[in-house]
Motif scaffolding. Structure first.
Motif, PDB file in Angstrom:
ATOM      1  N   MET A  54      55.216  46.505  24.596  1.00  0.00           N
ATOM      2  CA  MET A  54      53.990  46.705  25.336  1.00  0.00           C
ATOM      3  C   MET A  54      53.184  45.428  25.497  1.00  0.00           C
ATOM      4  SD  MET A  54      52.996  50.289  23.433  1.00  0.00           S
ATOM      5  CE  MET A  54      51.543  50.570  24.436  1.00  0.00           C
ATOM      6  N   GLN A  55      53.592  44.372  24.766  1.00  0.00           N
ATOM      7  CA  GLN A  55      52.950  43.057  24.832  1.00  0.00           C
ATOM      8  C   GLN A  55      51.458  43.138  24.539  1.00  0.00           C
ATOM      9  OE1 GLN A  55      54.115  41.384  28.650  1.00  0.00           O
ATOM     10  NE2 GLN A  55      56.054  40.679  27.800  1.00  0.00           N
ATOM     11  N   LYS A  56      51.107  43.975  23.583  1.00  0.00           N
ATOM     12  CA  LYS A  56      49.720  44.063  23.158  1.00  0.00           C
ATOM     13  C   LYS A  56      49.386  42.887  22.247  1.00  0.00           C
ATOM     14  CE  LYS A  56      47.982  48.001  21.960  1.00  0.00           C
ATOM     15  NZ  LYS A  56      47.750  49.318  21.309  1.00  0.00           N
ATOM     16  N   GLU A  57      48.105  42.482  22.254  1.00  0.00           N
ATOM     17  CA  GLU A  57      47.665  41.359  21.434  1.00  0.00           C
ATOM     18  C   GLU A  57      46.897  41.820  20.204  1.00  0.00           C
ATOM     19  OE1 GLU A  57      45.541  39.120  24.435  1.00  0.00           O
ATOM     20  OE2 GLU A  57      47.194  37.682  24.537  1.00  0.00           O
ATOM     21  N   GLN A  58      46.925  43.103  19.925  1.00  0.00           N
ATOM     22  CA  GLN A  58      46.299  43.595  18.718  1.00  0.00           C
ATOM     23  C   GLN A  58      47.054  44.812  18.204  1.00  0.00           C
ATOM     24  OE1 GLN A  58      42.556  45.936  19.061  1.00  0.00           O
ATOM     25  NE2 GLN A  58      42.530  45.177  21.170  1.00  0.00           N
ATOM     26  N   SER A  59      46.986  44.993  16.899  1.00  0.00           N
ATOM     27  CA  SER A  59      47.635  46.137  16.270  1.00  0.00           C
ATOM     28  C   SER A  59      46.984  46.346  14.914  1.00  0.00           C
ATOM     29  CB  SER A  59      49.138  45.880  16.104  1.00  0.00           C
ATOM     30  OG  SER A  59      49.777  46.991  15.515  1.00  0.00           O
ATOM     31  N   GLY A  60      46.692  47.591  14.596  1.00  0.00           N
ATOM     32  CA  GLY A  60      46.122  47.892  13.287  1.00  0.00           C
ATOM     33  C   GLY A  60      44.800  47.220  13.011  1.00  0.00           C
ATOM     34  N   GLY A  61      44.020  46.942  14.061  1.00  0.00           N
ATOM     35  CA  GLY A  61      42.735  46.280  13.874  1.00  0.00           C
ATOM     36  C   GLY A  61      42.830  44.783  13.706  1.00  0.00           C
ATOM     37  N   ILE A  62      44.009  44.211  13.922  1.00  0.00           N
ATOM     38  CA  ILE A  62      44.230  42.779  13.779  1.00  0.00           C
ATOM     39  C   ILE A  62      44.648  42.194  15.130  1.00  0.00           C
ATOM     40  CG2 ILE A  62      45.633  40.987  12.675  1.00  0.00           C
ATOM     41  CD1 ILE A  62      43.609  42.299  10.817  1.00  0.00           C
ATOM     42  N   LEU A  63      44.044  41.060  15.485  1.00  0.00           N
ATOM     43  CA  LEU A  63      44.420  40.351  16.707  1.00  0.00           C
ATOM     44  C   LEU A  63      45.620  39.456  16.421  1.00  0.00           C
ATOM     45  CD1 LEU A  63      40.839  39.274  17.857  1.00  0.00           C
ATOM     46  CD2 LEU A  63      42.227  41.087  18.856  1.00  0.00           C
ATOM     47  N   GLY A  65      47.344  36.327  17.569  1.00  0.00           N
ATOM     48  CA  GLY A  65      47.027  35.168  18.387  1.00  0.00           C
ATOM     49  C   GLY A  65      48.179  34.207  18.557  1.00  0.00           C
ATOM     50  N   LYS A  66      47.859  33.071  19.138  1.00  0.00           N
ATOM     51  CA  LYS A  66      48.850  32.027  19.352  1.00  0.00           C
ATOM     52  C   LYS A  66      49.174  31.331  18.033  1.00  0.00           C
ATOM     53  CE  LYS A  66      47.185  31.127  24.057  1.00  0.00           C
ATOM     54  NZ  LYS A  66      46.575  30.114  24.966  1.00  0.00           N
ATOM     55  N   GLN A  67      50.284  30.589  18.043  1.00  0.00           N
ATOM     56  CA  GLN A  67      50.759  29.885  16.857  1.00  0.00           C
ATOM     57  C   GLN A  67      50.968  30.847  15.672  1.00  0.00           C
ATOM     58  OE1 GLN A  67      51.521  26.581  17.066  1.00  0.00           O
ATOM     59  NE2 GLN A  67      50.914  26.762  19.233  1.00  0.00           N
ATOM     60  N   GLN A  68      51.282  32.108  16.003  1.00  0.00           N
ATOM     61  CA  GLN A  68      51.550  33.136  14.999  1.00  0.00           C
ATOM     62  C   GLN A  68      50.367  33.343  14.040  1.00  0.00           C
ATOM     63  OE1 GLN A  68      55.387  32.768  13.005  1.00  0.00           O
ATOM     64  NE2 GLN A  68      56.289  33.837  14.728  1.00  0.00           N
ATOM     65  N   MET A  69      49.159  33.162  14.527  1.00  0.00           N
ATOM     66  CA  MET A  69      47.975  33.374  13.697  1.00  0.00           C
ATOM     67  C   MET A  69      47.422  34.777  13.910  1.00  0.00           C
ATOM     68  SD  MET A  69      45.899  29.735  13.779  1.00  0.00           S
ATOM     69  CE  MET A  69      44.956  30.190  12.321  1.00  0.00           C
ATOM     70  N   MET A  70      46.910  35.365  12.847  1.00  0.00           N
ATOM     71  CA  MET A  70      46.279  36.673  12.894  1.00  0.00           C
ATOM     72  C   MET A  70      44.782  36.517  12.652  1.00  0.00           C
ATOM     73  SD  MET A  70      48.941  39.031  10.704  1.00  0.00           S
ATOM     74  CE  MET A  70      50.530  39.550  11.362  1.00  0.00           C
ATOM     75  N   PHE A  71      43.990  37.362  13.315  1.00  0.00           N
ATOM     76  CA  PHE A  71      42.546  37.316  13.176  1.00  0.00           C
ATOM     77  C   PHE A  71      41.997  38.746  13.090  1.00  0.00           C
ATOM     78  CE2 PHE A  71      43.956  33.795  15.842  1.00  0.00           C
ATOM     79  CZ  PHE A  71      43.391  32.695  15.232  1.00  0.00           C
ATOM     80  N   PRO A  72      40.882  38.946  12.365  1.00  0.00           N
ATOM     81  CA  PRO A  72      40.228  40.260  12.420  1.00  0.00           C
ATOM     82  C   PRO A  72      39.784  40.555  13.845  1.00  0.00           C
ATOM     83  CG  PRO A  72      39.321  38.903  10.657  1.00  0.00           C
ATOM     84  CD  PRO A  72      40.188  38.007  11.474  1.00  0.00           C
ATOM     85  N   ARG A  73      39.786  41.812  14.224  1.00  0.00           N
ATOM     86  CA  ARG A  73      39.536  42.166  15.624  1.00  0.00           C
ATOM     87  C   ARG A  73      38.098  41.920  16.057  1.00  0.00           C
ATOM     88  NH1 ARG A  73      41.059  48.149  17.147  1.00  0.00           N
ATOM     89  NH2 ARG A  73      39.301  48.541  15.758  1.00  0.00           N
TER      90      ARG A  73
END
Length: 352
Positions: A54-63, A65-73
């Motif tokens: 689905m190419q979503k950029e968020q899952s489980g309340g986490i964004l 991001g690029k460079q395989q980084m995760m961020f709080p939503r």
């Protein structure tokens, strides 16, 4: 407990469209939480489909991001944080006024503030610069020193200074914070050349990963920095329950955590109300009011002090004045990550 609650029923996949998949996953996740064993496997599958198909950029309340980084939503200040931030600022001002010239304040910005280009487009971002500037002015006006690490971290953003799957900074990031703090506090920091870096584990999946369970993100690495020469292991006293004798640990690293999920607890173990480090070195005494960002930071300070005491306000239910006498310490360092500082209602205990 209401034992007669109707459990969610297994949904059927009636459509293969993106909208249909989204509705199916929402319903199926609720069903899994209610009735199905192996929830982690399901959440991992959901994250994979959402990101790959689905190419979503968020899952489980986490964004994601690029460079395989995760961020709080969510980064915007919610009402509770809006109420808490002024109280926490006032508490720090009171601490600085109570001990003029002794208090140093360092708030570590979120990874999103250093890597805004890696956050998915359109995600709400908190204007950390604005409130850190205001806090810096308040601290200095109250007689304290503000350790601003923003420029230092930004200048080294091409290095591994934040975990991808966790909310903490890495040991490399903590070292940069140490160099900034040391200069502000009047001590001469050791250079990176003094250390050998041990890659203790390359299998760390942190707090953000735990909410997503998406295996498309490369695990993080836990690094331990050792002095190349003449390294001594300090005695560490862990105060878990006040009124009882502390447990004694030989050294700052709890290597048993390298073999479990919570690998960040390799640094001083899990959060405790108070920890005292007796270094065996000459030097004064440092008191730190801190959150867990201090755990991979404190080892760098041990070369400059004979004793370091770390107090975690989140885990004490009495006044800190009943635990320690601030006048016994040469310097005080308040070290938190900026996100926790905004919302942690325990910081107001500094005002008591």
């Amino acid at each position: 407990m209401n034992w007669n609650t109707t459990l969610s029923q297994r949904p059927s996949l009636s459509s293969v469209s993106a909208d249909g998949l989204n509705k199916f996953f929402t319903a199926y996740t609720k069903y899994v939480k209610d009735q199905v064993a192996g929830r982690d496997n399901w959440v991992a599958l959901q994250s994979t489909v959402e990101t790959k198909v689905m190419q979503k950029e968020q899952s489980g309340g986490i964004l994601l991001g690029k460079q395989q980084m995760m961020f709080p939503r969510t980064y915007g200040l919610v009402s509770s944080e809006t109420r808490t931030l002024p109280k926490n600022t006032a508490a720090l001002e009171a601490l600085c006024q109570r001990y003029p010239g002794k208090v140093n304040v360092m708030l570590v910005p979120a990874a999103s503030a250093i890597y805004p280009e890696n956050v998915p487009a359109g995600a709400p971002l908190l204007d950390e610069d604005s409130y850190l500037d205001s806090l810096s002015d308040a601290v200095q006006a109250a007689g304290g020193r503000f350790v601003d690490v923003r420029q230092t971290l930004t200048a080294h953003k091409d290095e591994y200074i934040y975990y991808r799957t966790d909310h903490h900074w890495t040991t490399q990031g903590a070292f940069l914070g140490y160099t900034a703090a040391a200069k502000k506090m009047g001590i001469y920091p050791l250079s990176e050349d003094f250390y050998d870096v041990e890659h203790a584990s390359d299998k760390f999946r942190g707090t953000f990963y735990s909410k997503v369970l998406y295996n498309g993100i490369k695990p993080d690495t836990i690094d331990i920095w050792h002095l190349s020469e003449n390294e001594t292991q300090p005695e560490v006293e862990i105060y878990s329950t006040f009124g009882e004798e502390p447990t004694i640990h030989d050294g700052m690293y709890f290597r048993e955590y390298l073999d479990v999920k919570d690998k960040y607890s390799t640094f001083f173990g899990t959060n405790q109300p108070m920890i005292t480090i007796r270094t065996g070195h000459e030097g004064g005494k440092l008191l730190m009011f801190k959150d867990s960002y201090a755990h991979c930071f404190a080892p760098f300070m041990t070369e400059h002090y004979s004793e370091i005491t770390m107090v975690d306000l989140r885990y004490i239910q009495i006044s800190y004045k009943e635990l320690i006498d601030v006048s016994d310490y040469d310097q005080v360092l308040f070290l938190y990550n900026a996100s926790t500082f905004m919302s942690d209602e325990n910081i107001k205990k500094l005002s008591y």
